[in-house]
Write a protein that holds these residues in place. Structure first.
Motif, short mmCIF file in Angstrom:
data_model
loop_
_atom_site.label_atom_id
_atom_site.label_comp_id
_atom_site.label_asym_id
_atom_site.label_seq_id
_atom_site.Cartn_x
_atom_site.Cartn_y
_atom_site.Cartn_z
N VAL A 109 0.93 -1.17 0.03
CA VAL A 109 0.13 -0.15 0.03
C VAL A 109 0.85 1.16 -0.07
O VAL A 109 2.18 1.19 0.46
CB VAL A 109 -0.85 -0.02 1.23
CG1 VAL A 109 -1.92 -1.41 1.12
CG2 VAL A 109 -0.08 0.10 2.70
N ASP A 110 0.31 2.35 -0.20
CA ASP A 110 0.94 3.63 -0.44
C ASP A 110 1.21 4.31 1.02
O ASP A 110 0.39 3.62 1.91
CB ASP A 110 0.18 4.82 -1.18
CG ASP A 110 0.14 4.43 -2.63
OD1 ASP A 110 1.14 3.66 -3.24
OD2 ASP A 110 -0.78 4.78 -3.51
N GLY A 207 9.35 -0.89 2.11
CA GLY A 207 9.41 0.36 1.13
C GLY A 207 9.96 -0.01 0.01
O GLY A 207 9.56 0.45 -1.39
N ILE A 208 10.93 -1.09 -0.22
CA ILE A 208 11.51 -1.30 -1.51
C ILE A 208 10.24 -2.20 -2.35
O ILE A 208 10.42 -2.00 -3.36
CB ILE A 208 12.77 -2.47 -1.16
CG1 ILE A 208 13.93 -1.60 -0.74
CG2 ILE A 208 13.21 -3.14 -2.59
CD1 ILE A 208 14.58 -0.50 -1.48
N TYR A 212 9.38 -0.91 -6.11
CA TYR A 212 9.30 -2.02 -7.13
C TYR A 212 7.73 -1.93 -7.92
O TYR A 212 8.02 -2.08 -9.08
CB TYR A 212 9.71 -3.34 -6.66
CG TYR A 212 9.92 -4.44 -7.72
CD1 TYR A 212 11.05 -4.48 -8.60
CD2 TYR A 212 8.92 -5.41 -8.02
CE1 TYR A 212 10.74 -5.56 -9.52
CE2 TYR A 212 8.97 -6.35 -8.77
CZ TYR A 212 10.05 -6.45 -9.75
OH TYR A 212 10.06 -7.49 -10.62
N ARG A 213 6.94 -2.10 -6.98
CA ARG A 213 5.61 -2.08 -7.58
C ARG A 213 5.52 -1.00 -8.41
O ARG A 213 4.80 -0.96 -9.41
CB ARG A 213 4.43 -1.84 -6.41
CG ARG A 213 3.17 -1.92 -6.68
CD ARG A 213 2.30 -1.24 -5.94
NE ARG A 213 2.54 -0.01 -5.48
CZ ARG A 213 2.02 0.97 -4.79
NH1 ARG A 213 0.87 0.50 -4.00
NH2 ARG A 213 2.39 2.18 -4.63
N ASP A 214 5.89 0.33 -8.15
CA ASP A 214 5.68 1.49 -8.92
C ASP A 214 6.22 1.30 -10.09
O ASP A 214 5.88 1.79 -11.30
CB ASP A 214 5.94 2.70 -8.09
CG ASP A 214 5.19 3.04 -6.96
OD1 ASP A 214 3.95 2.48 -6.95
OD2 ASP A 214 5.43 3.82 -6.09
N THR A 225 -0.26 -7.29 -11.08
CA THR A 225 0.69 -8.22 -11.24
C THR A 225 1.26 -8.66 -9.75
O THR A 225 0.95 -8.16 -8.78
CB THR A 225 1.99 -7.40 -11.91
OG1 THR A 225 2.47 -6.70 -11.00
CG2 THR A 225 1.57 -6.75 -13.42
N PRO A 226 2.15 -9.72 -9.54
CA PRO A 226 2.55 -10.13 -8.37
C PRO A 226 3.26 -9.14 -7.72
O PRO A 226 3.25 -9.06 -6.57
CB PRO A 226 3.18 -11.53 -8.64
CG PRO A 226 2.81 -11.78 -9.90
CD PRO A 226 2.48 -10.43 -10.82
N ALA A 227 3.61 -8.03 -8.16
CA ALA A 227 4.52 -6.97 -7.65
C ALA A 227 3.29 -6.01 -6.85
O ALA A 227 3.85 -5.37 -5.90
CB ALA A 227 4.98 -5.96 -8.51
N GLU A 228 2.19 -6.25 -6.91
CA GLU A 228 0.99 -5.57 -5.92
C GLU A 228 1.20 -6.26 -4.51
O GLU A 228 0.56 -5.75 -3.75
CB GLU A 228 -0.22 -5.70 -6.55
CG GLU A 228 -0.45 -5.14 -7.94
CD GLU A 228 -0.21 -3.53 -7.95
OE1 GLU A 228 -0.85 -2.90 -7.05
OE2 GLU A 228 0.39 -2.96 -8.79
N GLU A 229 1.74 -7.33 -4.40
CA GLU A 229 1.83 -7.70 -2.97
C GLU A 229 3.20 -8.20 -2.57
O GLU A 229 4.13 -8.14 -3.77
CB GLU A 229 1.16 -9.17 -2.82
CG GLU A 229 -0.34 -8.95 -2.91
CD GLU A 229 -1.14 -8.84 -4.26
OE1 GLU A 229 -1.91 -7.99 -4.51
OE2 GLU A 229 -0.42 -9.78 -5.18
#
Length: 384
Positions: A109-110, A207-208, A212-214, A225-229
């Motif tokens: 989350v942000d 935080g990393i 990476y998600r962004d 994508t899996p980067a959302e978690e």
């Protein structure tokens, strides 16, 4: 409230040899520790999680991970699953404890969006090591530790899953079990999604994951994508399971300001019994090479300050330079060896105070808590 999702996990095929293959998290390994784990097996997770060398080390780590997958050293679960992770140990007081949590994908989350919360202020880290490694390997290797405020999670995780590995090291039994039943997966996911999750350990890694998600969102235009978690171990915030140790303070000189807020009484050299007395009687300890002092708060000195030892010291000393050290023997040694002029021994933060601070939307001072035992890296790898 945060999503918590199963995933098709990467696991070591050689479950009978896990003791040679897994390792502590990267941020607690000394050079000597790393030498030991790298030498223990050519497939030890540190070859990927803590690569050595120059600028090309992250690409080498990625190639190593790909080679292991191709050779069957790591195999992928046939379908999405959760992994129950149990840690059985005896705490500093001699009490037997078992922590049970679940490994899965926790929503990224942000900042200030809620759902996944820091529980203490963090000290900045300039290194991009974890981000560079995540970019190269496209995998979550070390889990963060999240504390769920959802009541009943521990009871929901009590029933065993399918055994997939056990390691005993340093007096701690680490046991992992796979949960692939859709109904149980849904129940666990729903329970964690009913309340906030506090980051107990791994603020930097979380935080990393946000960075990476962004990057993935920018490159793909997608938000599915899996980067959302990110890989997380989530356990319930309950006192009978958690073992919270103190992180003591080291200073470069003796400060007269201590006498402004504390009564100083000379005492003997600190012992493990001193730590118990500190909790029972409510005092701190100031240690120097020449003298040791009992620090009793002056009545009214901390009237508007939260009842946290770290907050008391910040109020007393302001922003003077401080470093952090856990362990009584290690803290005393830092002063005796001349690496610090003075140390203040503080008390562990209670689980009730951790929850109260979270519910009120506040943050504790940096390094307020040290959760033990540490989770192992390598039981589960989460592909991105």
């Amino acid at each position: 409230m945060p999503r918590f999702l199963p995933f098709a996990a990467l696991r070591y095929a050689a479950v009978d040899h896990l003791a040679r293959l897994i390792a502590p998290p990267y941020d607690v390994l000394s050079d000597a520790d790393l030498d030991h784990y790298l030498a223990s097996d050519e497939h030890n997770i540190t070859h990927v999680d803590v690569p050595r060398g120059g600028e090309g080390r992250y690409q080498i780590a990625a190639e190593t991970l790909a080679d292991w997958r191709g050779a069957g050293v790591l195999v992928t679960d046939e379908r999405p699953s959760f992994t129950l992770y149990r840690l059985a140990f005896t705490d500093e007081t001699g009490e037997a404890r078992e922590i049970v949590g679940v490994l899965g994908g926790l929503e990224v989350v942000d900042v200030d969006a809620g759902g996944v919360l820091p529980h203490e202020r963090t000290t900045p880290k300039a290194s991009t090591d974890r981000l560079d490694l995540t970019r190269a390997t496209q995998a979550n290797l070390s889990p963060i530790w999240g504390l769920s405020l959802a009541p009943g999670l521990a009871a929901l995780l009590a029933e065993p899953g399918e055994p997939v590995g056990e390691v005993v090291e340093g007096g701690v039994t680490h046991r992992v079990e796979r949960v692939s039943d859709p109904e149980r997966i849904a129940a666990i996911s729903a329970a964690i999604g009913t309340d906030d999750v506090l980051i107990a350990d791994g603020h930097h890694r979380y935080g990393i994951s946000r960075t990476y998600r962004d990057e993935v969102r920018g490159a793909t235009g997608r938000t599915d994508t899996p980067a959302e978690e990110t890989l997380a171990f989530v356990s319930e915030l309950v006192a009978d399971q958690l073992s919270v140790a103190a992180i003591h303070r080291l200073y470069d000189r003796m400060y007269a300001e201590f006498s402004h807020t504390f009564h100083l009484t000379e005492m003997g050299r600190p012992t493990p019994e001193t730590l118990a007395a500190m909790q029972n009687e409510g005092f701190l300890v100031l240690y120097t090479r020449d003298r040791t002092y009992r620090l009793d708060p002056i009545p009214g000195a901390f009237h508007e300050i939260r009842s946290l030892d770290g907050a008391w010291l910040e109020h007393t000393l302001g922003d003077v330079p401080v470093t952090y050290q856990h362990g009584l023997a290690e803290t005393i040694a830092a002063v005796d060896d001349g690496r610090a002029e003075a140390a203040v021994l503080i008390r562990p933060v209670s689980v009730a105070e951790i929850e109260r601070t979270a519910r009120e939307g506040l943050l504790m001072p940096p390094k307020s808590t040290f959760f033990t035992p540490k989770l192992k890296t390598g039981f589960v790898v989460r592909p991105l």
